[in-house]
Design an enzyme around this catalytic site. Structure first.
Site, short mmCIF file in Angstrom:
data_model
loop_
_atom_site.label_atom_id
_atom_site.label_comp_id
_atom_site.label_asym_id
_atom_site.label_seq_id
_atom_site.Cartn_x
_atom_site.Cartn_y
_atom_site.Cartn_z
N SER A 177 0.82 -1.21 0.00
CA SER A 177 0.00 0.00 0.00
C SER A 177 0.86 1.26 0.00
O SER A 177 0.52 2.25 -0.66
CB SER A 177 -0.94 0.00 1.21
OG SER A 177 -1.77 -1.14 1.19
N HIS A 188 0.60 4.50 4.35
CA HIS A 188 0.02 5.23 3.21
C HIS A 188 0.56 6.65 3.14
O HIS A 188 0.96 7.13 2.08
CB HIS A 188 -1.51 5.28 3.34
CG HIS A 188 -2.16 3.94 3.30
ND1 HIS A 188 -3.51 3.76 3.55
CD2 HIS A 188 -1.66 2.70 3.05
CE1 HIS A 188 -3.81 2.47 3.45
NE2 HIS A 188 -2.70 1.82 3.16
#
Length: 422
Positions: free
Chosen positions: A228, A280
């Site tokens: 991610s 993230h």
């Protein structure tokens, strides 16, 4: 997002001949012959036999930016899937469940063996952990750690810094890997076509490490895996590429608003539990800065002059890059080098950023009445008297007693602790 740089540029066709565009042969013929050639049935200068000829082929289209064949992003996808299959092979849930059941013995041991795995008859050693233990349908946390998952204590105390890289190639379950690989197909292949495998490969890996670094500073007690951070790095680079190459885009505002909306929605998902939003944010920030460094395009006027036909007036010579592009390049380079240097130094000194920022945990998870943001810590306090084992999960406070047929089986005790804390 269409660019002015994709406009076709064609060579200038210059033809020579007599006044008014006629050919020299017709000019040199006597006047009487010219009149006779324009009698009844006249079909023009080229005669009736040329009316059915096909039109000449169009000139070759010039594209100012090279288009690449994408092969690295598909290789990344294959590598991620192959590592997930290998992780499930190493996990071997039925064997571990059977060992745990044998160590406990009796009806409790049989129950532990029967409930330990999901789809064991169909998948054999590739069976998944129980949904209670891993809701993402995948291996155990112990197997992920064995394969190279990120845990801050492993990096700081055991000096296993390589986990900052290996964790971005591992996934916690089928749902996890499907979501990430679909995103990689939609984002990564387009970027590789435009900028090539060297730039996008470098951007992907460095962004992933940036996400791992920020996660290890804030999520000290968690185990982190997944691509991610690298994917958010690609999203961040798309935003910075749009900014630094602003002059070659058409529909600039629409493209910017669409991209910002996609980024905000994806970051908002990170406030849910069991999602490492610090990875993230770290990946996005790294990719945003790398976009200014790796994805800068020459301005369109410079490319037009460089590829203009010989003898064509070029006017004032254009510079390759605009001033604001160079300024953004320098700032982004300084921020990248400084950020990674400071982050790595703090990490190996055992710095816990969450202790110095009381509100930062809300960036990764916002507690509501529907869920809790408390991290699941699969560690237990144990006391043993003969064959009787008492376990208390430190994160949930649950307590259970077991009678072990083999009290020295540490792996069975660890599996019991994981089941108790799940």
């Amino acid at each position: 997002m269409p660019r002015r740089g994709e406009t076709a540029v064609v060579p200038i066709d210059v033809t020579s001949g007599g006044r008014g565009g006629g050919d020299g042969e017709d000019q040199e013929r006597p006047k009487s012959e010219r009149h006779r050639s324009r009698g009844p049935g006249h079909h023009g200068r080229h005669g009736p036999n040329q009316r059915g000829r096909p039109p000449p082929p169009p000139p070759p289209v010039f594209r100012p930016f090279r288009r690449w064949f994408p092969f690295l992003v598909p290789l990344f996808i294959v590598a991620n899937v192959a590592l997930f299959v290998l992780t499930m092979y190493v996990n071997d849930c039925p064997a571990h469940a059977q060992a745990t059941g044998a160590a406990i013995g009796g009806s409790v041991g049989e129950s532990a063996t029967a409930q330990g795995c999901w789809l064991a008859p169909e998948l054999g050693r590739f069976a998944f952990q129980s949904f209670k233990e891993n809701p993402l349908v995948g291996p155990s946390s112990a197997t992920l750690l064995e394969m190279g998952a990120l845990e801050t204590s492993k990096v700081t105390k055991d000096h296993e810094g390589w986990r900052l890289i290996t964790c971005i190639w591992l996934h916690a379950g089928v749902i996890h890997i499907l979501a990430n690989m679909l995103s990689l197909v939609m984002i990564g292949i387009r970027l590789e076509k435009e900028f090539g495998f060297m730039r996008i490969g470098t951007l992907y890996v460095i962004s992933g490490v940036g996400g791992s670094l920020l996660s290890s500073l804030f999520m000290v007690s968690n185990i982190s895996v997944g691509a991610s951070g690298a994917l958010f790095g690609l999203l961040g680079s798309m935003l910075s590429e749009l900014i630094t190459n602003w002059t070659i885009y058409e529909n600039k505002i629409a493209a910017l608003m669409t991209l910002v909306m996609i980024i905000v929605i994806n970051l908002a998902v990170g406030i849910l539990p069991h999602v490492d939003n610090f990875a993230h944010l770290g990946g996005f920030t790294s990719g945003f800065c790398l976009g200014f460094v790796l994805l800068m395009r020459p301005q369109f006027g410079y490319i037009n002059q460089k590829n203009s036909p010989l003898g064509y007036p070029m006017g004032v010579t254009k510079r390759k890059f605009k001033t604001y592009q160079i300024i953004l390049f320098v700032i982004a380079t300084v921020v990248l080098i400084t950020g990674f240097t400071v982050g790595l130094v703090l990490l190996f000194q055992g710095f816990n950023a969450s202790e110095h920022c009381s509100w930062c945990h809300y960036l990764s998870c916002v507690p509501t009445s529907k869920w809790s943001c408390n991290a699941t810590n699969n560690s237990c306090m144990s006391s043993q008297l003969g064959n009787q084992l008492n376990l208390t999960c430190e994160s949930t406070g649950k307590t259970a007693a077991y009678v072990l047929s083999n009290p020295n089986n540490t792996e069975a005790i660890k599996n019991l602790c994981v089941r108790l804390c799940s």
